[in-house]
Design an enzyme around this catalytic site. Structure first.
Site, short mmCIF file in Angstrom:
data_model
loop_
_atom_site.label_atom_id
_atom_site.label_comp_id
_atom_site.label_asym_id
_atom_site.label_seq_id
_atom_site.Cartn_x
_atom_site.Cartn_y
_atom_site.Cartn_z
N SER A 16 8.68 -5.90 -32.08
CA SER A 16 7.36 -6.15 -32.66
C SER A 16 7.52 -6.90 -33.99
CB SER A 16 6.59 -4.83 -32.78
OG SER A 16 5.22 -5.06 -32.93
N ASP A 55 1.44 -6.09 -22.33
CA ASP A 55 1.77 -6.01 -23.76
C ASP A 55 0.64 -6.52 -24.64
OD1 ASP A 55 3.31 -5.99 -26.17
OD2 ASP A 55 5.10 -6.59 -25.05
N HIS A 79 3.81 -2.46 -24.60
CA HIS A 79 4.53 -2.84 -25.83
C HIS A 79 5.86 -2.09 -25.99
CE1 HIS A 79 4.41 -5.01 -29.58
NE2 HIS A 79 4.43 -3.93 -30.33
#
Length: 299
Positions: free
Chosen positions: A110, A250, A277
């Site tokens: 991320s 995601d 995610h």
């Protein structure tokens, strides 16, 4: 094979400290994997199962970025302190402290993927490989795609979110409740959420300083200092073999991830069909297979 050793400590970083944990032996001959967590302002906990990779003899380094977890908390510092450069310098400092800056692989998840890309674009001599996991190449792209995902939420949910965002009442319980459909679809699809993921959420809630300053009140309402930041221009400067990971569901949609695959010269993109995610939690077996194949290719 015996269980890997686990050693934790603190790396001095100016007047502050960075907490870290090493699973495995840094002197054992295999290139260490350094795990750079998301947020910004989260903690390593939700990525803890990457230490399983040490069972094959590869040391794995986790750390909490300054501002949360086991590292120094600085709740009184403002936006001028919490910069991308701060976190790049912290990563460099940790690598030197551990004595691995001459040979290492980065796994950035991320926000950690953007940070790791910025690190790689500086062409450090010791970097051997880069994994960019579930990361957008830019926050403007992220916001553009978040708008699309929000509009597909159940009826009334986005209207509630927008109302509180306009009023500045994102601390309201109703806003928190309305966030959940997005998180359950696009952040982690597992029910119930795994303990490691909940641990990072609890840490973030206990000290939201960095997250709220740099990101904002939620994953999809980025109003902090990163809202205009992009690493797209840096991608062509990444010189190491790069593995790009994302989930079919995601919040880092394919449109936000595609620049990495197209602009990093030596990049390969793997999409996890059953994940959002957190493929490392949502599809752990396939995740380990993909990671092991990539890591073995670097040795």
């Amino acid at each position: 094979m015996s269980e890997p050793t686990v050693v934790s400590g603190h790396a001095p970083f100016g007047d502050h400290e960075t907490w870290y944990r090493v699973t495995g032996d840094l002197t054992g001959g295999q290139i260490p994997l350094v795990v750079v967590h998301g947020g910004p302002g989260s903690t390593h906990d939700y990525l803890r199962n990457l230490s399983d990779l040490a069972e094959d003899g590869r040391p794995v380094v986790h750390y909490d970025q300054i501002g949360n977890g086991g590292s120094t908390h600085l709740p009184d510092r403002g936006p001028d302190f919490w910069t991308v450069r701060l976190f790049l310098d912290e990563l460099d400092n940790l690598l030197r402290h551990l004595g691995i800056d001459d040979e290492y692989i980065l796994f950035g998840q991320s926000w950690g993927g953007l940070l790791s890309t910025a690190h790689a674009a500086e062409r450090p001599a010791g970097l051997r490989g880069l994994v960019i996991a579930n990361s957008p190449a830019s926050y403007p792209l992220w916001l553009q795609e978040a708008k699309v995902l929000r509009e597909r939420l159940p009826p009334g949910v986005n209207e509630t979110l927008l109302r509180h965002e306009a009023a500045g009442t994102t601390d309201a319980p109703e806003y928190t409740e309305a966030m959940m459909p997005f998180y359950e679809r696009h952040v982690c699809r597992l029910k119930p959420w795994p303990g490691d993921f909940l641990a990072s959420i609890m840490e973030l809630n206990n000290d939201p300083t960095v997250y709220r300053t740099m990101n904002g009140p939620s994953e999809f309402h980025v109003i902090g200092t990163l809202k205009d930041w992009s690493v797209e221009a840096l991608c062509p400067d990444v010189e190491v073999p790069t593995l790009v990971l994302s989930g079919r569901h995601d919040e880092a949609t394919e449109a936000t991830v595609r620049p990495f695959a197209e602009l990093v010269p030596d990049a390969r993109w793997e999409i996890f069909e059953e994940s959002s995610h957190m493929p490392h939690l949502e599809e752990p077996e396939r995740f380990r297979e993909v990671m092991t194949e990539y890591l073995d290719s670097l040795d």
